[in-house]
Design an enzyme around this catalytic site. Structure first.
Site, PDB file in Angstrom:
ATOM      1  N   ASN A 148      -9.846   3.600   3.867  1.00 34.36           N
ATOM      2  CA  ASN A 148      -9.422   2.639   3.105  1.00 34.36           C
ATOM      3  C   ASN A 148     -10.781   2.130   2.550  1.00 34.36           C
ATOM      4  O   ASN A 148     -11.379   1.386   3.101  1.00 34.36           O
ATOM      5  CB  ASN A 148      -8.645   1.529   3.492  1.00 34.36           C
ATOM      6  CG  ASN A 148      -8.369   0.416   2.759  1.00 34.36           C
ATOM      7  OD1 ASN A 148      -8.895   0.167   1.895  1.00 34.36           O
ATOM      8  ND2 ASN A 148      -7.412  -0.346   3.346  1.00 34.36           N
TER       9      ASN A 148
ATOM     10  N   CYS B 141      -8.664  -5.727  -1.630  1.00 35.60           N
ATOM     11  CA  CYS B 141      -8.268  -4.177  -2.182  1.00 35.60           C
ATOM     12  C   CYS B 141      -7.505  -4.283  -3.498  1.00 35.60           C
ATOM     13  O   CYS B 141      -7.519  -3.225  -3.942  1.00 35.60           O
ATOM     14  CB  CYS B 141      -7.531  -3.684  -0.969  1.00 35.60           C
ATOM     15  SG  CYS B 141      -7.969  -3.643   0.549  1.00 35.60           S
TER      16      CYS B 141
ATOM     17  N   HIS C 275      -3.503   2.208  -4.224  1.00 35.94           N
ATOM     18  CA  HIS C 275      -4.523   2.036  -3.190  1.00 35.94           C
ATOM     19  C   HIS C 275      -4.400   2.669  -1.956  1.00 35.94           C
ATOM     20  O   HIS C 275      -3.347   2.759  -1.265  1.00 35.94           O
ATOM     21  CB  HIS C 275      -4.332   0.407  -3.128  1.00 35.94           C
ATOM     22  CG  HIS C 275      -5.377  -0.051  -2.012  1.00 35.94           C
ATOM     23  ND1 HIS C 275      -6.532   0.507  -1.764  1.00 35.94           N
ATOM     24  CD2 HIS C 275      -5.111  -0.816  -0.804  1.00 35.94           C
ATOM     25  CE1 HIS C 275      -7.021  -0.339  -0.784  1.00 35.94           C
ATOM     26  NE2 HIS C 275      -6.255  -0.909  -0.016  1.00 35.94           N
TER      27      HIS C 275
END
Ligand code: COA
Length: 342
Positions: A285, A113, A255
């Protein structure tokens, strides 16, 4: 005299059309719409259709970003992804070729990520040394292809999508110039986010892998704690490097891991909630695609505007983390997020 800086010149975002709602998940897993909303802030996410891979998403987002930048050319293509089309070779060269950029330097970045922040720092470095002049930087994920269909936690959180940014060589004091990036890692906790099988560790052990070990695994509760602490610390360092106070941040583009995580980071930093950008409710996500997808969508929607002092922050498997600051430029973003029911 300082050298050239990487300046943001255009953005693009592309989502696969298939929408999977919380109720769709609840129809086959032991979960509920209210559990997922309350614990994560996610209402729905996108999933690739059969046969669609990360490279396909990357090409679409990359094409839109190039168009937004006003030129189809780039001498370098960097793809941040956790879900490459295959283990070898990298996906970026094929993406470059499909975009008519054969001959360009092209490589993948693997930092889960945090991939976009690592790729942004690498691209900015290539521009600063004169190695590259125009970089197409893409974050793309077909994350659903590594999820265990029976794992209610990861199925609820992760989504597929792609975001892209074109960087051009410019001056460090220009709006859109990428400043010093803060990056870090802690491999002592590599087991918290992992796919156990498929690499040399498992292959050299001999014998076939347990099929379950080819799925993505995450220790959600521990990851949560690290994500808040690491992203907040990296953001503090990036602010110090830029000489900004938290009060001077106009937009926080963190994020999109979990709405509670981004809320906690904003609160610890002292950035008011209304300055926090968020699209997690619609997309979940999307790992390495998360930050560029958010930047493109918010620019296209007019919520991220010329002059906004923007703080980027990310956290991911590795463990890895990163942060950067950008004074947002006058820039175009093209977004294709057309949806269809699952
Ligand atoms: N539906 C219903 N229950 C669920 C569930 C779901 N989708 N997912 C997990 N649960 C259950 C757990 O099994 C656990 O049950 P138990 O108490 O019987 O063992 C219970 O909910 C509580 O689990 P816990 O992990 O403590 O919940 P949480 O509040 O920490 O939320 C996450 C779980 C995964 C949402 C949260 O830990 C998280 O967001 N972690 C970070 C994830 C992330 O961002 N990863 C990527 C980083 S880049």
């Amino acid at each position: 005299m300082s050298g050239p800086a990487a300046v943001i010149a255009g953005l693009g975002a592309w989502l696969p059309p298939r929408v999977v709602t919380n109720d769709d998940l609840a129809a086959r897993l032991d979960t509920t719409d209210s559990w997922i909303r309350e614990r994560t802030g996610i209402r729905e996410r996108r999933r690739v259709g059969a046969g669609m891979a990360t490279g396909d998403l990357a090409v679409e987002a990359g094409r839109l970003a190039l168009k937004a930048s006003g030129s189809d050319s780039a001498d370098t293509v960097v793809l941040a992804t956790t879900t490459p089309d295959r283990p070898c070779p990298a996906t970026a060269p094929e993406v470059a070729a499909r975009l008519g950029l054969s001959g360009a330097a092209a490589f993948d970045v693997s930092a889960v990520c945090t991939g976009f922040l690592y790729a942004l720092a690498a691209a900015a470095g290539l521009v600063a040394t004169g190695t590259a002049e125009r970089v197409l930087l893409i974050g793309a994920e077909a994350y659903s292809t590594i999820l265990d269909p029976d794992d209610r936690t990861t199925a609820a959180i992760f989504g597929d999508g792609a975001g892209a940014v074109v960087l051009r060589a410019g001056r460090p004091e220009e709006p859109g110039a990428v400043g010093r990036c803060v990056l870090g890692s802690d491999g002592d906790h590599s087991d918290l986010i992992r796919i156990p099988a498929g690499g040399s560790r498992q292959r050299s052990a001999g014998g076939p892998a347990d099929p379950q070990d080819h799925y993505f695994r995450m220790d959600g509760r521990k990851v949560y704690r690290h994500a808040v602490e690491r992203m907040t610390a990296a953001a503090h360092q990036a602010l110090a490097a830029a000489g900004w106070t938290a009060d001077e941040v106009d937009r926080l583009a963190a994020h999109q891991a979990n709405a509670r995580i981004t809320d906690a980071v904003a609160e610890r930093l002292g950035v008011p909630p209304q300055r926090r950008l968020a699209n997690i409710g619609r997309v979940g996500n999307t790992a390495a695609a998360s930050v560029p997808l958010l930047l493109a969508e918010e620019t296209a929607a007019g919520r991220l505007r010329e002059g906004d002092r923007t703080l980027l922050a990310a956290f991911g498997g590795g463990l890895t983390w990163g942060a950067a600051t950008v004074v947002w430029p006058r820039v175009t973003a093209y977004v294709n997020t057309e949806a269809e029911a699952a």
